[in-house]
Design an enzyme around this catalytic site. Structure first.
Site, short mmCIF file in Angstrom:
data_model
loop_
_atom_site.label_atom_id
_atom_site.label_comp_id
_atom_site.label_asym_id
_atom_site.label_seq_id
_atom_site.Cartn_x
_atom_site.Cartn_y
_atom_site.Cartn_z
N GLY A 50 -10.18 128.63 -1.50
CA GLY A 50 -8.82 130.19 -0.30
C GLY A 50 -8.33 128.47 0.06
O GLY A 50 -8.78 127.69 -0.02
N ASP A 101 -16.70 124.45 -1.45
CA ASP A 101 -18.23 124.15 -2.38
C ASP A 101 -18.02 125.10 -3.32
O ASP A 101 -18.45 124.27 -4.30
CB ASP A 101 -18.98 124.57 -1.55
CG ASP A 101 -18.89 125.66 -0.59
OD1 ASP A 101 -18.86 126.19 -0.58
OD2 ASP A 101 -20.33 125.74 0.22
N ASP A 124 -12.79 126.34 7.07
CA ASP A 124 -14.49 126.59 8.35
C ASP A 124 -14.77 125.11 8.66
O ASP A 124 -16.35 125.07 9.46
CB ASP A 124 -15.13 127.26 7.16
CG ASP A 124 -15.42 128.68 7.17
OD1 ASP A 124 -14.77 129.31 8.08
OD2 ASP A 124 -15.53 129.25 5.75
N ARG A 163 -18.14 132.25 8.38
CA ARG A 163 -19.02 133.33 7.79
C ARG A 163 -20.66 132.36 7.35
O ARG A 163 -21.55 133.28 8.76
CB ARG A 163 -18.81 133.56 6.35
CG ARG A 163 -18.58 135.07 5.89
CD ARG A 163 -18.39 135.16 4.45
NE ARG A 163 -17.36 136.05 4.70
CZ ARG A 163 -15.74 135.87 4.09
NH1 ARG A 163 -16.24 135.35 2.69
NH2 ARG A 163 -15.18 136.39 3.58
N ASP A 211 -17.13 123.02 7.04
CA ASP A 211 -18.48 123.46 6.77
C ASP A 211 -19.35 122.47 5.19
O ASP A 211 -20.24 123.35 4.46
CB ASP A 211 -19.17 124.87 6.43
CG ASP A 211 -17.99 125.54 5.36
OD1 ASP A 211 -17.08 124.92 5.03
OD2 ASP A 211 -18.13 126.72 5.09
N ARG A 247 -9.37 132.48 -7.86
CA ARG A 247 -10.64 132.28 -7.98
C ARG A 247 -10.65 132.53 -9.29
O ARG A 247 -9.87 134.05 -10.10
CB ARG A 247 -11.17 134.00 -6.53
CG ARG A 247 -10.01 133.75 -5.62
CD ARG A 247 -12.10 133.17 -4.18
NE ARG A 247 -11.63 133.62 -3.06
CZ ARG A 247 -11.66 132.71 -2.61
NH1 ARG A 247 -12.54 131.53 -2.62
NH2 ARG A 247 -11.38 132.92 -1.51
N THR A 264 -11.11 122.70 3.51
CA THR A 264 -11.36 124.47 3.59
C THR A 264 -11.42 124.97 5.70
O THR A 264 -11.45 123.31 6.01
CB THR A 264 -12.46 124.45 3.54
OG1 THR A 264 -13.17 126.07 4.26
CG2 THR A 264 -13.97 123.95 3.62
#
Ligand code: ADP
Length: 327
Positions: free
Chosen positions: A14, A106, A131, A175, A133, A75, A129
């Site tokens: 992403g 990741d 996020d 997510r 995370d 991707r 990213t």
């Protein structure tokens, strides 16, 4: 360990604001240390197709301020196979590339780690990213920009909410992690925040909204991370609130991909610049199979395996702050 003479840099998975600034930092650090630097287009797909270009310090002019990634991302299913990775290895061998910088999340780091194990090419990761995370860094590239984007949008939604006595449910990205929801929720003064890390059920939210309404609040904002674990999606949550608190007109706003775009914040540009320089300097010192991160404002390295498997915890104190302030 031999110092690298040719480094390739790619962005994968992403996209996130700050990726361009990180590529720029890698390319310019390579120029500074007399290392040749290849920019690989479309992530791992570009490694497999040999889609890469030699870059110099001027190749990355005027991109520090741009969102997305000029190298593009992709991707790439083929990189998940040993055959795909062997093709990628052949291409970088042909060019004499002896180290790789991977900017991604990741998934990208998993690919990098497997590639390193199979072909013994030194790799170093830069976490990109929105996020936030990833274990091993307090901040990932793009997170701060995304937070600012979300807060700006919720501020606007609040104008409408308060003009019409409405309750708005705003779904934000995340997510598996509630960092964006929790921090933007506090920053934008949300009444309730639902995150994947903590499922308190919907009844507690209802009680709290009821209390606020009784104390004179006529509009409310509920921020929900997309991975929230109440088991309901935002539209179901809206229906539930409308059924149980009929005095509220409930509206839903799913922010979606707008959260990924936009010019990187100054914080993300500085973070990307520091990470890019650190990645090249550590490759020169022989580091491999690690991710660059920042903790307590110091640059740190974390083994890729740990970065992938570890969990980036949310700050529980922020949950408490959110609760107190939603009175
Ligand atoms: P992110 O890096 O943002 O988590 P993805 O999970 O989509 O994004 O991963 C990006 C790319 O990394 C994938 O398209 C694939 O090429 C590569 N990748 C992910 N997982 C693996 C894996 N287990 N083995 C090899 N390559 C992988």
């Amino acid at each position: 360990m031999k110092k690298p003479n040719k480094i390739a840099v790619l962005t994968s998975g992403g996209d996130a604001p700050g990726m361009n600034a990180a590529v720029r930092a890698v390319v310019r650090s390579c120029a500074f240390y007399d290392i040749e630097c290849y920019g690989v287009y479309q992530g791992y797909q570009g490694l497999i197709d040999g889609n890469m270009k030699l870059m110099n310090a001027r190749s990355v002019n005027n991109i520090v301020n741009k969102g997305g990634t000029f190298l593009k991302s992709a991707r790439c299913l083929e990189f998940r196979t040993p055959e795909g990775r062997a093709k990628a290895y052949k291409n970088i061998q042909d060019k004499g590339i002896d180290a790789l910088v991977v900017i991604g999340g990741d998934g990208s780091f998993t690919g990098a780690m497997i590639f390193q194990q199979e072909h013994n090419v030194p790799v170093i990761g830069i976490p990109g990213t929105i996020d936030n995370d990833i274990y091993g860094t307090r901040y990932t590239l793009g997170y701060d920009t995304a937070l600012n984007t979300v807060v700006e949008v919720i501020d606007k939604i609040r104008d409408t909410a308060s003009s019409h006595n409405r309750l708005f449910i705003v779904e934000v990205m995340g997510r598996d992690a509630g960092h964006i929801a929790l921090n933007s929720g506090i920053g934008a003064g949300a009444e309730e925040i639902l995150i994947p890390e903590e499922n308190r059920g919907l009844d507690q939210m209802l009680e709290s909204l009821q209390r606020s309404e009784k104390s004179g609040k006529s509009s409310s904002i509920v921020v929900v991370a997309e991975g929230d674990k109440t088991g309901e999606n935002v539209f179901e949550i809206a229906k539930y609130i409308e059924t149980n608190l009929p005095y509220y007109e409930v509206r839903v706003s799913v922010l979606g991909h707008m959260q990924r775009g936009g010019a990187p914040s100054c914080f993300d540009r500085v973070l990307a610049s520091r990470m890019g320089v650190h990645a090249v300097e550590k490759l020169r010192e022989g580091a491999s199979n690690v991710m660059v991160g920042v903790i307590d404002d110091k640059m740190v390295l974390t083994p890729l395996e740990k970065a992938i498997k570890g969990k980036s915890e949310i700050n529980n104190n922020l949950l408490r702050v959110a609760d107190i302030l939603s009175i």
